[in-house]
Design a protein around this motif. Structure first.
Motif, PDB file in Angstrom:
ATOM      1  N   PRO A  36      37.515  99.148  64.077  1.00  0.00           N
ATOM      2  CA  PRO A  36      38.052 100.259  63.281  1.00  0.00           C
ATOM      3  C   PRO A  36      39.449 100.688  63.727  1.00  0.00           C
ATOM      4  O   PRO A  36      40.216 101.209  62.925  1.00  0.00           O
ATOM      5  N   GLY A  37      39.792 100.451  64.988  1.00  0.00           N
ATOM      6  CA  GLY A  37      41.088 100.874  65.495  1.00  0.00           C
ATOM      7  C   GLY A  37      42.180  99.833  65.349  1.00  0.00           C
ATOM      8  O   GLY A  37      43.317 100.063  65.782  1.00  0.00           O
ATOM      9  N   GLU A  38      41.870  98.692  64.728  1.00  0.00           N
ATOM     10  CA  GLU A  38      42.847  97.615  64.611  1.00  0.00           C
ATOM     11  C   GLU A  38      43.395  97.537  63.201  1.00  0.00           C
ATOM     12  O   GLU A  38      42.679  97.763  62.217  1.00  0.00           O
ATOM     13  N   ASN A  39      44.663  97.198  63.091  1.00  0.00           N
ATOM     14  CA  ASN A  39      45.300  96.974  61.798  1.00  0.00           C
ATOM     15  C   ASN A  39      44.846  95.616  61.271  1.00  0.00           C
ATOM     16  O   ASN A  39      45.335  94.580  61.720  1.00  0.00           O
ATOM     17  N   ILE A  40      43.931  95.620  60.324  1.00  0.00           N
ATOM     18  CA  ILE A  40      43.367  94.372  59.803  1.00  0.00           C
ATOM     19  C   ILE A  40      44.233  93.896  58.636  1.00  0.00           C
ATOM     20  O   ILE A  40      44.027  94.273  57.483  1.00  0.00           O
ATOM     21  N   TRP A  41      45.231  93.070  58.963  1.00  0.00           N
ATOM     22  CA  TRP A  41      46.165  92.571  57.941  1.00  0.00           C
ATOM     23  C   TRP A  41      45.881  91.121  57.576  1.00  0.00           C
ATOM     24  O   TRP A  41      46.613  90.528  56.786  1.00  0.00           O
ATOM     25  N   PHE A  42      44.798  90.568  58.118  1.00  0.00           N
ATOM     26  CA  PHE A  42      44.502  89.146  57.955  1.00  0.00           C
ATOM     27  C   PHE A  42      43.214  88.953  57.166  1.00  0.00           C
ATOM     28  O   PHE A  42      42.465  89.900  56.915  1.00  0.00           O
ATOM     29  N   GLY A  43      42.970  87.710  56.775  1.00  0.00           N
ATOM     30  CA  GLY A  43      41.806  87.388  55.959  1.00  0.00           C
ATOM     31  C   GLY A  43      40.497  87.448  56.729  1.00  0.00           C
ATOM     32  O   GLY A  43      40.462  87.480  57.957  1.00  0.00           O
ATOM     33  N   SER A  44      39.396  87.441  55.990  1.00  0.00           N
ATOM     34  CA  SER A  44      38.073  87.635  56.568  1.00  0.00           C
ATOM     35  C   SER A  44      37.258  86.348  56.580  1.00  0.00           C
ATOM     36  O   SER A  44      36.922  85.795  55.522  1.00  0.00           O
ATOM     37  N   VAL A  45      36.930  85.872  57.771  1.00  0.00           N
ATOM     38  CA  VAL A  45      36.024  84.736  57.926  1.00  0.00           C
ATOM     39  C   VAL A  45      34.629  85.094  57.430  1.00  0.00           C
ATOM     40  O   VAL A  45      33.960  84.306  56.752  1.00  0.00           O
ATOM     41  N   ALA A  46      34.188  86.312  57.748  1.00  0.00           N
ATOM     42  CA  ALA A  46      32.852  86.740  57.341  1.00  0.00           C
ATOM     43  C   ALA A  46      32.706  86.742  55.822  1.00  0.00           C
ATOM     44  O   ALA A  46      31.650  86.362  55.287  1.00  0.00           O
ATOM     45  N   GLN A  47      33.744  87.151  55.112  1.00  0.00           N
ATOM     46  CA  GLN A  47      33.687  87.172  53.653  1.00  0.00           C
ATOM     47  C   GLN A  47      33.551  85.758  53.093  1.00  0.00           C
ATOM     48  O   GLN A  47      32.772  85.512  52.166  1.00  0.00           O
ATOM     49  N   LEU A  48      34.305  84.808  53.670  1.00  0.00           N
ATOM     50  CA  LEU A  48      34.181  83.420  53.230  1.00  0.00           C
ATOM     51  C   LEU A  48      32.765  82.912  53.455  1.00  0.00           C
ATOM     52  O   LEU A  48      32.199  82.220  52.602  1.00  0.00           O
ATOM     53  N   CYS A  49      32.184  83.256  54.597  1.00  0.00           N
ATOM     54  CA  CYS A  49      30.809  82.809  54.883  1.00  0.00           C
ATOM     55  C   CYS A  49      29.820  83.381  53.869  1.00  0.00           C
ATOM     56  O   CYS A  49      28.903  82.675  53.417  1.00  0.00           O
ATOM     57  N   ARG A  50      30.005  84.643  53.503  1.00  0.00           N
ATOM     58  CA  ARG A  50      29.124  85.232  52.489  1.00  0.00           C
ATOM     59  C   ARG A  50      29.261  84.481  51.163  1.00  0.00           C
ATOM     60  O   ARG A  50      28.262  84.202  50.488  1.00  0.00           O
ATOM     61  N   GLU A  51      30.492  84.166  50.788  1.00  0.00           N
ATOM     62  CA  GLU A  51      30.716  83.474  49.516  1.00  0.00           C
ATOM     63  C   GLU A  51      30.166  82.050  49.541  1.00  0.00           C
ATOM     64  O   GLU A  51      29.684  81.546  48.513  1.00  0.00           O
ATOM     65  N   VAL A 221      62.258  93.096  69.244  1.00  0.00           N
ATOM     66  CA  VAL A 221      61.977  93.670  67.928  1.00  0.00           C
ATOM     67  C   VAL A 221      61.257  92.646  67.055  1.00  0.00           C
ATOM     68  O   VAL A 221      60.253  92.949  66.395  1.00  0.00           O
ATOM     69  N   ARG A 222      61.743  91.408  67.050  1.00  0.00           N
ATOM     70  CA  ARG A 222      61.129  90.357  66.232  1.00  0.00           C
ATOM     71  C   ARG A 222      59.705  90.039  66.686  1.00  0.00           C
ATOM     72  O   ARG A 222      58.813  89.775  65.872  1.00  0.00           O
ATOM     73  N   ALA A 223      59.507  90.057  68.007  1.00  0.00           N
ATOM     74  CA  ALA A 223      58.228  89.620  68.571  1.00  0.00           C
ATOM     75  C   ALA A 223      57.093  90.591  68.284  1.00  0.00           C
ATOM     76  O   ALA A 223      55.933  90.178  68.221  1.00  0.00           O
ATOM     77  N   VAL A 224      57.421  91.880  68.132  1.00  0.00           N
ATOM     78  CA  VAL A 224      56.355  92.875  67.967  1.00  0.00           C
ATOM     79  C   VAL A 224      56.509  93.696  66.701  1.00  0.00           C
ATOM     80  O   VAL A 224      55.864  94.736  66.536  1.00  0.00           O
ATOM     81  N   ALA A 225      57.364  93.251  65.763  1.00  0.00           N
ATOM     82  CA  ALA A 225      57.556  93.972  64.499  1.00  0.00           C
ATOM     83  C   ALA A 225      56.233  94.081  63.747  1.00  0.00           C
ATOM     84  O   ALA A 225      55.351  93.231  63.876  1.00  0.00           O
ATOM     85  N   PRO A 226      56.065  95.129  62.932  1.00  0.00           N
ATOM     86  CA  PRO A 226      54.828  95.282  62.155  1.00  0.00           C
ATOM     87  C   PRO A 226      54.475  93.988  61.402  1.00  0.00           C
ATOM     88  O   PRO A 226      55.374  93.284  60.938  1.00  0.00           O
ATOM     89  N   PRO A 227      53.162  93.665  61.342  1.00  0.00           N
ATOM     90  CA  PRO A 227      52.002  94.513  61.616  1.00  0.00           C
ATOM     91  C   PRO A 227      51.614  94.649  63.083  1.00  0.00           C
ATOM     92  O   PRO A 227      50.576  95.246  63.385  1.00  0.00           O
ATOM     93  N   TYR A 228      52.387  94.087  64.008  1.00  0.00           N
ATOM     94  CA  TYR A 228      52.138  94.306  65.428  1.00  0.00           C
ATOM     95  C   TYR A 228      52.633  95.709  65.802  1.00  0.00           C
ATOM     96  O   TYR A 228      53.293  96.386  64.995  1.00  0.00           O
TER      97      TYR A 228
END
Length: 305
Positions: A36-51, A221-228
């Motif tokens: 819950p405390g992480e910025n989830i900007w990436f795709g979901s493995v769990a969702q693919l498994c459900r599908e 700046v480049r290494a940790v720019a958002p979404p980091y």
């Protein structure tokens, strides 16, 4: 062929799709619960498994006897780890008939360890890539199966490079699988003495030291720019995150050095600049104030404080 796959994040998602496209039967996927405390900007493995109707579990402890029993029950020919966040114990690595393999986000043996893409950008590398390698008890130390390189352009952020590495990982696995599935897995030397190892990074590691060179600050700046978490400073109790910069070559802008040689930050021609420890300048192209996007003009009140 049957595989058990440990996977998370975009690399996990795309590489799992490659296995399915190559006809590998995936009997079990081990992933993570999204924090819950992480910025989830990436795709979901769990969702693919459900599908796809694939069994997916999210144990908190990869060393648990229950997980070992589940992996053993699957009787895998291969184990694959694609951006799974834990080291796998030797007991699990020894289960598959044809080996256990990991996809790492660097050109091994360089940048073994954690967050390799961020470290590569921070150090000003001009290329990185994805490496499929055999897993051993030591992290990222096993024989190399295959790797694919990608360029890092001078203004690329780690997020942009990560997108390239996802594609490189997909290409690497796609190309390597036919030989692996036919029992001819390449095993090339992984010369650790010629490489490097780095640990994880914390948000505090993004604090800007303007006494560093302009190139070093730009790379941070480049290494940790958002979404980091971002490269930041604190002024008057507020957190100022610099989200995008550009190196300013002194030869191209001699007037900056002449007119603003001793000022740390200033506006010139409607553009915001920062003077770094080596006397060179960065143009600041984006900021956030207390984690909210802000106009560069909002910086004026901090410059006057």
């Amino acid at each position: 062929m049957n595989a058990v796959v440990f996977a998370y994040h975009d690399v996990g998602l795309r590489c799992l799709k490659v296995l399915l496209a190559r006809g590998v039967r995936v009997s079990l996927v081990v992933s993570h619960e999204d924090s819950p405390g992480e910025n989830i900007w990436f795709g979901s493995v769990a969702q693919l498994c459900r599908e796809a109707g694939i069994a997916c579990i999210t144990p908190t402890d990869p060393k648990s006897p229950q997980l070992l029993a589940q992996v053993q029950a699957a009787q895998p020919d291969f184990i694959f780890s694609f951006y799974y966040r834990h080291m796998l114990p030797q007991e699990i690595l020894g289960v598959p008939r044809h080996g256990a393999f990991n996809m790492h986000g660097s050109l091994l043996p360089k940048y073994r360890g954690r967050v390799p893409i961020n470290w590569a950008v921070l150090h000003g590398e001009t290329e990185t890539g994805a490496t499929l390698h055999e897993m051993t008890a030591k992290p990222d130390a096993g024989a190399i199966v295959a790797q694919t390189s990608v360029p890092i352009l001078p203004d690329d952020t780690a997020h942009e490079v990560f997108a390239k590495v996802v594609v490189a990982a997909e290409q690497t696995l796609w190309s390597a699988l036919p030989a692996m599935l036919s029992g001819r897995t390449p095993r090339l030397p992984n010369n650790l003495a010629a490489g490097s190892y780095f640990g994880g990074r914390k948000p505090e590691d993004g604090r800007i030291d303007w006494r560093r060179t302009a190139r070093e600050v730009h790379n941070l700046v480049r290494a940790v720019a958002p979404p980091y978490p971002g490269a930041f400073e604190e002024i008057a109790g507020d957190k100022i995150t610099i989200t995008r910069t550009r190196l300013v070559l002194p030869a191209a802008h001699p007037a900056l050095q002449k007119t603003h040689g001793m000022q740390d930050k200033f506006f010139e021609g409607g553009k915001l600049y920062a003077r770094c420890g080596d006397g060179d300048f960065l143009q600041i192209l984006g900021i956030q104030i207390n984690d909210q996007d802000a106009s560069l003009n909002n910086y004026l009140k901090y410059m006057a404080s």
